[in-house]
Scaffold this motif. Structure first.
Motif, PDB file in Angstrom:
ATOM      1  N   HIS A  76      71.711 -70.712  21.121  1.00  0.00           N
ATOM      2  CA  HIS A  76      70.948 -70.103  22.207  1.00  0.00           C
ATOM      3  C   HIS A  76      69.908 -71.082  22.726  1.00  0.00           C
ATOM      4  N   GLN A  77      69.335 -70.762  23.870  1.00  0.00           N
ATOM      5  CA  GLN A  77      68.153 -71.444  24.400  1.00  0.00           C
ATOM      6  C   GLN A  77      66.960 -70.513  24.278  1.00  0.00           C
ATOM      7  N   ALA A 134      72.139 -79.126  19.832  1.00  0.00           N
ATOM      8  CA  ALA A 134      73.205 -79.746  20.622  1.00  0.00           C
ATOM      9  C   ALA A 134      72.549 -80.838  21.459  1.00  0.00           C
ATOM     10  N   PRO A 135      72.562 -82.099  20.997  1.00  0.00           N
ATOM     11  CA  PRO A 135      71.826 -83.171  21.662  1.00  0.00           C
ATOM     12  C   PRO A 135      72.218 -83.309  23.138  1.00  0.00           C
ATOM     13  N   GLY A 136      71.206 -83.388  23.979  1.00  0.00           N
ATOM     14  CA  GLY A 136      71.428 -83.554  25.407  1.00  0.00           C
ATOM     15  C   GLY A 136      71.559 -82.258  26.176  1.00  0.00           C
ATOM     16  N   SER A 137      71.691 -81.128  25.484  1.00  0.00           N
ATOM     17  CA  SER A 137      71.874 -79.854  26.185  1.00  0.00           C
ATOM     18  C   SER A 137      70.634 -79.435  26.973  1.00  0.00           C
ATOM     19  N   THR A 154      80.739 -79.907  24.159  1.00  0.00           N
ATOM     20  CA  THR A 154      80.541 -81.125  24.936  1.00  0.00           C
ATOM     21  C   THR A 154      79.476 -82.025  24.314  1.00  0.00           C
ATOM     22  N   CYS A 155      78.379 -81.425  23.873  1.00  0.00           N
ATOM     23  CA  CYS A 155      77.240 -82.197  23.367  1.00  0.00           C
ATOM     24  C   CYS A 155      77.382 -82.585  21.899  1.00  0.00           C
ATOM     25  N   GLY A 156      78.164 -81.819  21.143  1.00  0.00           N
ATOM     26  CA  GLY A 156      78.191 -82.029  19.705  1.00  0.00           C
ATOM     27  C   GLY A 156      76.982 -81.373  19.055  1.00  0.00           C
ATOM     28  N   THR A 157      76.891 -81.494  17.750  1.00  0.00           N
ATOM     29  CA  THR A 157      75.785 -80.870  17.026  1.00  0.00           C
ATOM     30  C   THR A 157      75.170 -81.852  16.045  1.00  0.00           C
ATOM     31  N   ALA A 158      73.907 -81.585  15.699  1.00  0.00           N
ATOM     32  CA  ALA A 158      73.197 -82.420  14.726  1.00  0.00           C
ATOM     33  C   ALA A 158      72.216 -81.546  13.955  1.00  0.00           C
ATOM     34  N   LEU A 175      69.725 -76.314  23.347  1.00  0.00           N
ATOM     35  CA  LEU A 175      70.526 -75.349  22.600  1.00  0.00           C
ATOM     36  C   LEU A 175      70.330 -75.586  21.107  1.00  0.00           C
ATOM     37  N   HIS A 176      70.099 -74.508  20.364  1.00  0.00           N
ATOM     38  CA  HIS A 176      69.892 -74.643  18.932  1.00  0.00           C
ATOM     39  C   HIS A 176      70.381 -73.392  18.198  1.00  0.00           C
ATOM     40  N   ALA A 177      70.526 -73.534  16.878  1.00  0.00           N
ATOM     41  CA  ALA A 177      71.014 -72.458  16.030  1.00  0.00           C
ATOM     42  C   ALA A 177      70.565 -72.739  14.604  1.00  0.00           C
ATOM     43  N   SER A 178      70.782 -71.786  13.704  1.00  0.00           N
ATOM     44  CA  SER A 178      70.533 -72.040  12.282  1.00  0.00           C
ATOM     45  C   SER A 178      71.318 -71.041  11.443  1.00  0.00           C
ATOM     46  N   ALA A 179      71.646 -71.443  10.215  1.00  0.00           N
ATOM     47  CA  ALA A 179      72.363 -70.590   9.273  1.00  0.00           C
ATOM     48  C   ALA A 179      71.359 -69.911   8.334  1.00  0.00           C
ATOM     49  N   ARG A 180      71.866 -69.055   7.476  1.00  0.00           N
ATOM     50  CA  ARG A 180      71.029 -68.477   6.432  1.00  0.00           C
ATOM     51  C   ARG A 180      70.697 -69.549   5.402  1.00  0.00           C
TER      52      ARG A 180
END
Length: 207
Positions: A76-77, A134-137, A154-158, A175-180
């Motif tokens: 999400h943003q 998502a770098p560059g998003s 498109t951006c990939g993840t890090a 754009l970012h996210a996280s797990a438990r």
């Protein structure tokens, strides 16, 4: 930014989390609770080297993943800002209340002029729910919900790995996210949004 929070300062920051009731994922305290802290001013000064001398904190979140409050967030943003009072201004909408504070979705150019800092009070390895970006998003503007998966592809993840005392800085609309977090782990993060400009139309930041 490694080792921004000194060991002697970490205790003062950890006290902030005592106000979070057991089982709650976080809190939205007033800025008065962090304003006197040297570590926070040090982070503000770093952000000001990019945004300018008028840089100030405009939103504060305490995020605490633990055995009693653990969660995951999909991609999400961050699309809202916190303001003092509601005013109808062109381009600002989708009003909500969070912890009694009005929040509004601004035009994307407002978010693109902001920087978010995350101050880490625990070691963040792959098992302790690192922030995923998502770098560059952040350069893609406002991304429709239906287009988020494609943007991530498109951006990939890090992963934003960190040691206790490290600070991550990123453009607020990335754009970012996280797990438990893994069982038995705790992940305390102080998240601060910074801006160096006033809002239009009589809207005011909460600071």
């Amino acid at each position: 930014m490694p080792d921004i929070i000194e060991a002697s300062e970490a205790g003062s920051l950890e006290v902030l989390f005592d106000q979070i009731p057991s089982g709650c994922p976080g809190a939205r305290p007033s800025f008065a609770t962090i304003a006197p802290l040297t570590a926070v001013e040090r982070v503000r000064a770093i952000v000001a080297s990019w945004l300018g001398p008028q840089t100030r904190p405009v939103r504060l979140l305490l995020l605490d993943k633990s055995a009693t409050a653990n969660w995951a967030l999909g991609w999400h943003q961050d699309r809202t800002v916190a303001v003092r009072t509601r005013r109808e201004v062109a381009g600002f909408g989708a009003w909500t209340q969070k912890a009694g504070v009005p929040h509004v979705a601004p035009p994307i150019d407002v978010l693109q002029r902001m920087i978010t800092a995350r101050l880490h009070l625990d070691d963040i390895d792959e098992d302790n729910a690192p922030l995923l970006i998502a770098p560059g998003s952040h350069r893609m503007g406002l991304i429709r919900e239906s287009a988020i998966d494609a943007a991530v592809a498109t951006c990939g993840t890090a992963p934003c790995l960190a040691d206790r005392g490290d600070v991550w800085l990123y453009s607020t609309p990335i754009l970012h996210a996280s797990a438990r977090a893994a069982p038995g782990r705790r992940r305390r993060v102080i998240q601060i949004d910074f801006a160096a400009f006033d809002l239009p139309g009589g809207l005011e930041w909460t600071t």
